[in-house]
Design a protein around this motif. Structure first.
Motif, PDB file in Angstrom:
ATOM      1  N   TYR A   1      -5.194  21.305  -2.854  1.00  0.00           N
ATOM      2  CA  TYR A   1      -5.992  20.166  -2.812  1.00  0.00           C
ATOM      3  C   TYR A   1      -5.214  18.925  -3.409  1.00  0.00           C
ATOM      4  CZ  TYR A   1      -9.479  23.808  -3.329  1.00  0.00           C
ATOM      5  OH  TYR A   1     -10.549  24.660  -3.050  1.00  0.00           O
ATOM      6  N   ARG A   2      -5.173  17.987  -2.557  1.00  0.00           N
ATOM      7  CA  ARG A   2      -4.310  16.791  -2.713  1.00  0.00           C
ATOM      8  C   ARG A   2      -5.110  15.594  -2.643  1.00  0.00           C
ATOM      9  NH1 ARG A   2       0.273  18.092   1.197  1.00  0.00           N
ATOM     10  NH2 ARG A   2      -1.432  18.685   2.211  1.00  0.00           N
ATOM     11  N   GLY A   3      -4.552  14.676  -3.706  1.00  0.00           N
ATOM     12  CA  GLY A   3      -5.114  13.441  -3.437  1.00  0.00           C
ATOM     13  C   GLY A   3      -4.225  12.102  -3.926  1.00  0.00           C
ATOM     14  N   GLN A   4      -4.438  10.862  -3.906  1.00  0.00           N
ATOM     15  CA  GLN A   4      -3.402  10.039  -4.439  1.00  0.00           C
ATOM     16  C   GLN A   4      -4.211   8.791  -5.087  1.00  0.00           C
ATOM     17  OE1 GLN A   4      -0.752   8.931  -1.442  1.00  0.00           O
ATOM     18  NE2 GLN A   4      -0.063   7.210  -2.597  1.00  0.00           N
ATOM     19  N   ILE A   5      -3.741   8.260  -6.091  1.00  0.00           N
ATOM     20  CA  ILE A   5      -4.259   7.027  -6.815  1.00  0.00           C
ATOM     21  C   ILE A   5      -3.305   5.950  -6.544  1.00  0.00           C
ATOM     22  CG2 ILE A   5      -4.749   5.905  -8.842  1.00  0.00           C
ATOM     23  CD1 ILE A   5      -5.391   8.769  -9.920  1.00  0.00           C
ATOM     24  N   THR A   6      -3.647   5.032  -5.785  1.00  0.00           N
ATOM     25  CA  THR A   6      -2.853   3.753  -5.779  1.00  0.00           C
ATOM     26  C   THR A   6      -3.076   2.690  -6.551  1.00  0.00           C
ATOM     27  OG1 THR A   6      -2.428   4.432  -3.186  1.00  0.00           O
ATOM     28  CG2 THR A   6      -1.939   2.121  -3.901  1.00  0.00           C
ATOM     29  N   VAL A   7      -2.242   1.901  -7.226  1.00  0.00           N
ATOM     30  CA  VAL A   7      -2.507   0.969  -8.386  1.00  0.00           C
ATOM     31  C   VAL A   7      -1.760  -0.212  -7.754  1.00  0.00           C
ATOM     32  CG1 VAL A   7      -2.119   0.274 -10.740  1.00  0.00           C
ATOM     33  CG2 VAL A   7      -2.314   2.768 -10.245  1.00  0.00           C
ATOM     34  N   LYS A   8      -2.554  -1.137  -7.660  1.00  0.00           N
ATOM     35  CA  LYS A   8      -2.028  -2.599  -7.047  1.00  0.00           C
ATOM     36  C   LYS A   8      -2.550  -3.703  -8.133  1.00  0.00           C
ATOM     37  CE  LYS A   8      -1.590  -1.380  -2.391  1.00  0.00           C
ATOM     38  NZ  LYS A   8      -1.692  -1.850  -0.871  1.00  0.00           N
TER      39      LYS A   8
END
Length: 117
Positions: A110-117
């Motif tokens: 199970y994979r995900g990603q948090i993108t911080v801008k």
């Protein structure tokens, strides 16, 4: 023989789509509560956008009974937590610098990603 070839081509097409062409759902963490559902081998949404410099709460609900789905890891933030079955779990994140932070289960299925801008 023809049926086997067609089945093989269909399987190859499915693998190509899943690993190279599939675009997971993306959501932006805003004023509305965002809940990530853990179900059928995926996080949904699996890509989240957040703002820099602000602490963040991300809520998860695990509907998948798989033992792999029970553990949530965010290695870059040294977070390891257990997601209870069919109960909302809030994960507190500190103020983050711009960048990308992966989250996944213990086996990285199970994979995900948090993108911080």
């Amino acid at each position: 023989m023809l049926l086997i070839n067609i089945a093989g081509l269909a399987l190859i097409a499915l693998i190509v789509w899943w690993f190279w062409l599939y675009k997971p759902k993306e959501a932006e963490l805003g004023e509305n509560d965002l809940v990530i559902t853990v179900e059928n081998g995926t996080y949904s949404p699996s890509r989240i956008k957040v703002s820099t410099g602000e602490p963040v709460e991300i809520k998860f609900i695990r509907k998948d009974q798989s033992p792999c789905s029970e553990t949530l890891l965010i290695p870059e933030l040294q977070i390891s937590d257990t997601l209870p079955l069919n109960k909302l779990k809030t994960i507190q994140l500190p103020a983050l610098a711009a960048g990308e932070y992966a989250f996944h289960c213990q086996m990285q299925m199970y994979r995900g990603q948090i993108t911080v801008k």
